[in-house]
Design a protein around this motif. Structure first.
Motif, PDB file in Angstrom:
ATOM      1  N   LYS A  33     -10.833  17.351 -42.486  1.00  0.00           N
ATOM      2  CA  LYS A  33     -10.021  17.978 -43.543  1.00  0.00           C
ATOM      3  C   LYS A  33      -8.650  18.366 -42.966  1.00  0.00           C
ATOM      4  N   ALA A  34      -8.664  18.979 -41.778  1.00  0.00           N
ATOM      5  CA  ALA A  34      -7.408  19.407 -41.156  1.00  0.00           C
ATOM      6  C   ALA A  34      -6.496  18.206 -40.918  1.00  0.00           C
ATOM      7  N   GLN A  35      -7.130  17.105 -40.484  1.00  0.00           N
ATOM      8  CA  GLN A  35      -6.357  15.884 -40.229  1.00  0.00           C
ATOM      9  C   GLN A  35      -5.722  15.359 -41.531  1.00  0.00           C
ATOM     10  N   VAL A  36      -6.556  15.319 -42.591  1.00  0.00           N
ATOM     11  CA  VAL A  36      -6.063  14.845 -43.895  1.00  0.00           C
ATOM     12  C   VAL A  36      -4.911  15.725 -44.364  1.00  0.00           C
ATOM     13  N   GLU A  37      -5.052  17.022 -44.186  1.00  0.00           N
ATOM     14  CA  GLU A  37      -4.034  17.936 -44.707  1.00  0.00           C
ATOM     15  C   GLU A  37      -2.760  17.885 -43.879  1.00  0.00           C
ATOM     16  N   ALA A  38      -2.908  17.588 -42.591  1.00  0.00           N
ATOM     17  CA  ALA A  38      -1.710  17.439 -41.759  1.00  0.00           C
ATOM     18  C   ALA A  38      -0.886  16.235 -42.221  1.00  0.00           C
ATOM     19  N   GLU A  39      -1.595  15.277 -42.844  1.00  0.00           N
ATOM     20  CA  GLU A  39      -0.890  14.090 -43.356  1.00  0.00           C
ATOM     21  C   GLU A  39      -0.413  14.286 -44.790  1.00  0.00           C
ATOM     22  N   GLY A  40      -0.577  15.488 -45.321  1.00  0.00           N
ATOM     23  CA  GLY A  40      -0.071  15.755 -46.664  1.00  0.00           C
ATOM     24  C   GLY A  40      -1.102  15.589 -47.765  1.00  0.00           C
ATOM     25  N   GLY A  41      -2.342  15.273 -47.422  1.00  0.00           N
ATOM     26  CA  GLY A  41      -3.389  15.154 -48.428  1.00  0.00           C
ATOM     27  C   GLY A  41      -4.078  16.503 -48.634  1.00  0.00           C
ATOM     28  N   ILE A  42      -5.130  16.501 -49.464  1.00  0.00           N
ATOM     29  CA  ILE A  42      -5.906  17.720 -49.697  1.00  0.00           C
ATOM     30  C   ILE A  42      -7.371  17.359 -49.506  1.00  0.00           C
ATOM     31  N   GLY A  43      -8.102  18.187 -48.785  1.00  0.00           N
ATOM     32  CA  GLY A  43      -9.518  17.926 -48.579  1.00  0.00           C
ATOM     33  C   GLY A  43     -10.357  19.075 -49.090  1.00  0.00           C
ATOM     34  N   LEU A  44     -11.409  18.753 -49.850  1.00  0.00           N
ATOM     35  CA  LEU A  44     -12.323  19.795 -50.333  1.00  0.00           C
ATOM     36  C   LEU A  44     -13.704  19.523 -49.741  1.00  0.00           C
ATOM     37  N   VAL A  45     -14.188  20.477 -48.947  1.00  0.00           N
ATOM     38  CA  VAL A  45     -15.488  20.300 -48.309  1.00  0.00           C
ATOM     39  C   VAL A  45     -16.564  20.908 -49.190  1.00  0.00           C
ATOM     40  N   SER A  46     -17.660  20.183 -49.381  1.00  0.00           N
ATOM     41  CA  SER A  46     -18.793  20.795 -50.079  1.00  0.00           C
ATOM     42  C   SER A  46     -20.080  20.291 -49.442  1.00  0.00           C
ATOM     43  N   LYS A  47     -21.154  21.039 -49.688  1.00  0.00           N
ATOM     44  CA  LYS A  47     -22.432  20.660 -49.107  1.00  0.00           C
ATOM     45  C   LYS A  47     -23.038  19.562 -49.977  1.00  0.00           C
ATOM     46  N   ASP A  48     -23.655  18.589 -49.341  1.00  0.00           N
ATOM     47  CA  ASP A  48     -24.210  17.469 -50.089  1.00  0.00           C
ATOM     48  C   ASP A  48     -25.573  17.170 -49.475  1.00  0.00           C
ATOM     49  N   GLY A  49     -26.597  17.808 -49.996  1.00  0.00           N
ATOM     50  CA  GLY A  49     -27.917  17.705 -49.365  1.00  0.00           C
ATOM     51  C   GLY A  49     -27.828  18.322 -47.982  1.00  0.00           C
ATOM     52  N   ALA A  50     -28.288  17.583 -46.989  1.00  0.00           N
ATOM     53  CA  ALA A  50     -28.217  18.101 -45.621  1.00  0.00           C
ATOM     54  C   ALA A  50     -26.839  17.826 -45.012  1.00  0.00           C
ATOM     55  N   ALA A  51     -26.063  16.970 -45.657  1.00  0.00           N
ATOM     56  CA  ALA A  51     -24.770  16.570 -45.091  1.00  0.00           C
ATOM     57  C   ALA A  51     -23.616  17.376 -45.709  1.00  0.00           C
ATOM     58  N   TYR A  52     -22.415  17.076 -45.238  1.00  0.00           N
ATOM     59  CA  TYR A  52     -21.220  17.715 -45.780  1.00  0.00           C
ATOM     60  C   TYR A  52     -20.295  16.648 -46.317  1.00  0.00           C
TER      61      TYR A  52
END
Ligand code: ATP
Ligand code: MG
Ligand code: MG
Ligand code: MG
Length: 515
Positions: A235-254
């Motif tokens: 997410k930090a990498q995406v945002e450093a490039e000007g994008g937006i990242g939304l993290v959410s839980k997805d079963g056992a994964a993220y």
């Protein structure tokens, strides 16, 4: 300047800048089944901003009736507690559909405030989005606001009223930075400038929000990670490039949902200024409730409740609620047990409860309708026209609740006294449920009473009692899920709203059982 003059000056000013004066749309949004109520001026223009609708004008100005009593924007709990929040208010706005942009929007706002309304410039503060150097420079270099009074606001800092100064219609679609204008009501009032630790106070009051729709945000993929840390690093990498990242839980994964934005070919402007807030400023009072329109309604509420103390907080609540209730009925909502009708019922019952607190034991609220029509009927002929119907609907609704409120309040008061004696502060959820089920006390009404006593409702236990009843109803085979499903069926695109739908749908389901 009274409220009518202030409204007229705003609309006339933007007309003189080439805008078409467009009437307020209904509180029930015609173009958006996912939105509970019209809550800002842009709602009726949403499809124009999205490029899906065309109008014969490129500039518009409106005084839009708004309700914020449910959904993403819910100010119901603020009423009676802050100087600036209402459930119903009027939003003055100017809009550009691919015509003028940031520079003109800022200049128009400044000219209206300082030349037309003649506000002292030194009392005005502005905020800009942290990364919006363009807006910052327009304010500083072209308008001449001292940089000490231009505050950069970043993404939501988590403070109660903190605005993130970046507006978006939904996860995708038009979005862009905001610039907001605040008025300093002076050191007698507690509070600090926007962005400061004391910004929750009521000294610096936000009067106008200028939204610059500059980008289009689009979904640019999803990625999955085993750990939250990995997702956050990406997410930090995406945002450093000007994008937006939304993290959410997805079963056992993220899951990391990635959004990117590109400039809109034709940027747009959407602004909103609260009429009651600018009226308070122009009438040299601090609280919205001191402006001419509210004073008239407060006097009417005092008359109908035989209250001598015009400063009583319950009168403010009643004055606020009569506007929301009357206009919702004008726009076709009727009190009921689901969706919009349930919100209306909750507001009516809260108003009645405040009347009850002032000693009233029979319908009184409906008698405020002529006073309201006198104040607002000229600006809203639909209110003047519907006044008898509005009064009838309210009177009928009041009659029903006055039949049970006495018993309910008696039970609640006794419980609160017992709790206080025992040193507790949590009202049992089963009791709140009984009040709801037997006496028609919506949960938020019981919570409102508890709050006045410094207590809370055990919401978990309330939910559990509700769920138990639902189970019983289902077991009895009387449960009709369809109405609830119809309501939840529309996939919402507004954050936070889905939750409300689900919550209300559960209530719907209960009532469908005939209880
Ligand atoms: P606040 O931070 O004070 O709650 P907001 O940021 O939620 O306001 P916006 O969504 O930016 O408000 O709406 C634009 C304008 O509408 C605000 O600047 C304010 O003047 C007015 N406004 C918003 N909510 C209310 C309300 N509940 N009652 C009266 N006016 C309001
Ligand atoms: Mg708000
Ligand atoms: Mg705000
Ligand atoms: Mg705002």
């Amino acid at each position: 300047m009274n409220v009518s003059d202030i409204r007229e000056k705003f609309l006339a000013y933007f007309e003189s800048q080439g805008a078409t004066r467009v009437p307020s749309s209904s509180l029930v949004p015609g173009n958006d089944p996912t939105l509970l109520f019209t809550n800002s001026g842009m709602v009726q223009f949403k499809d124009v901003f999205l490029g899906q609708d065309q109008r014969p004008y490129k500039r518009a100005t409106t005084a839009q009736r708004c309700v914020r009593a449910g959904g993403k924007h819910n100010d119901l709990e603020n009423v009676g507690y802050t100087a600036r929040h209402h459930t119903f208010f009027e939003m003055l706005g100017n809009f550009s559909f691919g015509d003028y942009f940031k520079r003109e929007a800022i200049r128009y706002a400044w000219e209206l405030l300082t030349r037309v309304y003649k506000l002292p410039a030194e009392k005005l503060w502005v905020t800009v989005y942290a990364e919006d150097d363009e807006a910052h420079d327009i304010w500083a270099k072209e308008v001449g606001v001292p940089v000490e009074r231009i505050i950069r606001i970043g993404d939501n800092k988590g403070a109660r009223y903190a605005s993130d100064n970046f507006w978006q219609m939904a996860d995708t679609g038009p979005c862009g930075p905001c610039s907001e204008i605040f008025y300093d009501h002076g050191p007698e009032v507690w509070g600090g400038p926007p962005g400061s630790p004391e910004e929750d106070g009521d000294r610096y009051i936000e009067i106008w929000n200028l939204v610059f729709m500059q980008f289009e945000r689009y979904a640019a993929g999803e990625e999955r990670f085993d750990t939250e840390d990995q997702a956050k690093a990406r997410k930090a990498q995406v945002e450093a490039e000007g994008g937006i990242g939304l993290v959410s839980k997805d079963g056992a994964a993220y899951k990391l949902a990635i959004f990117r934005q590109k400039p809109l070919p034709k940027p747009c402007v959407d602004t909103g200024m609260g009429l009651e807030r600018i009226a308070a400023v122009l009438q040299h009072v601090h609280s919205n409730y001191e402006i001419d329109l509210f004073q008239a309604l407060i006097k009417a509420a005092a008359r109908e409740t035989a209250t001598a103390d015009l400063g009583h907080a319950s009168l403010k609540v009643i004055a606020d609620h009569i506007r929301a209730c009357a206009f919702l009925i004008v726009d076709g909502v009727i009190p009921g047990n689901e969706g919009r009708g349930f919100v209306l019922r909750r507001i009516v019952r809260r108003a009645i409860r405040h009347g009850y607190k002032l000693g009233v034991r029979q319908p009184f609220f409906y008698r405020l309708v002529p006073d309201l029509a006198e104040q607002m009927g000229a600006a809203y002929p639909e209110l003047a026209e519907a006044r008898n119907r509005v009064a009838d609907v309210l009177q009928a609704e009041e009659g029903r609740f006055f039949e049970t409120i006495e018993h309910g309040m008696g039970m609640l008061d006794a419980e609160l006294a017992a709790l206080r004696a025992a040193g507790g502060n949590l009202l049992p959820g089963e009791l709140a449920f009984k009040l709801h089920d037997t006496f028609g006390f919506p949960l938020d009404l019981t919570q409102d009473v508890c709050r006045e006593h410094g207590m809370k409702v055990d919401e978990e236990a309330f939910d559990a009692a509700m769920a138990r009843q639902r189970e019983q109803a289902r077991a009895a085979g009387k449960f009709k899920m369809q109405a609830a499903l119809d309501y939840v069926g529309d996939k919402t695109r507004f954050d936070g709203y889905e939750h409300l739908l689900v919550k209300e749908a559960r209530v719907v389901a209960l009532y469908k059982d005939g209880t």
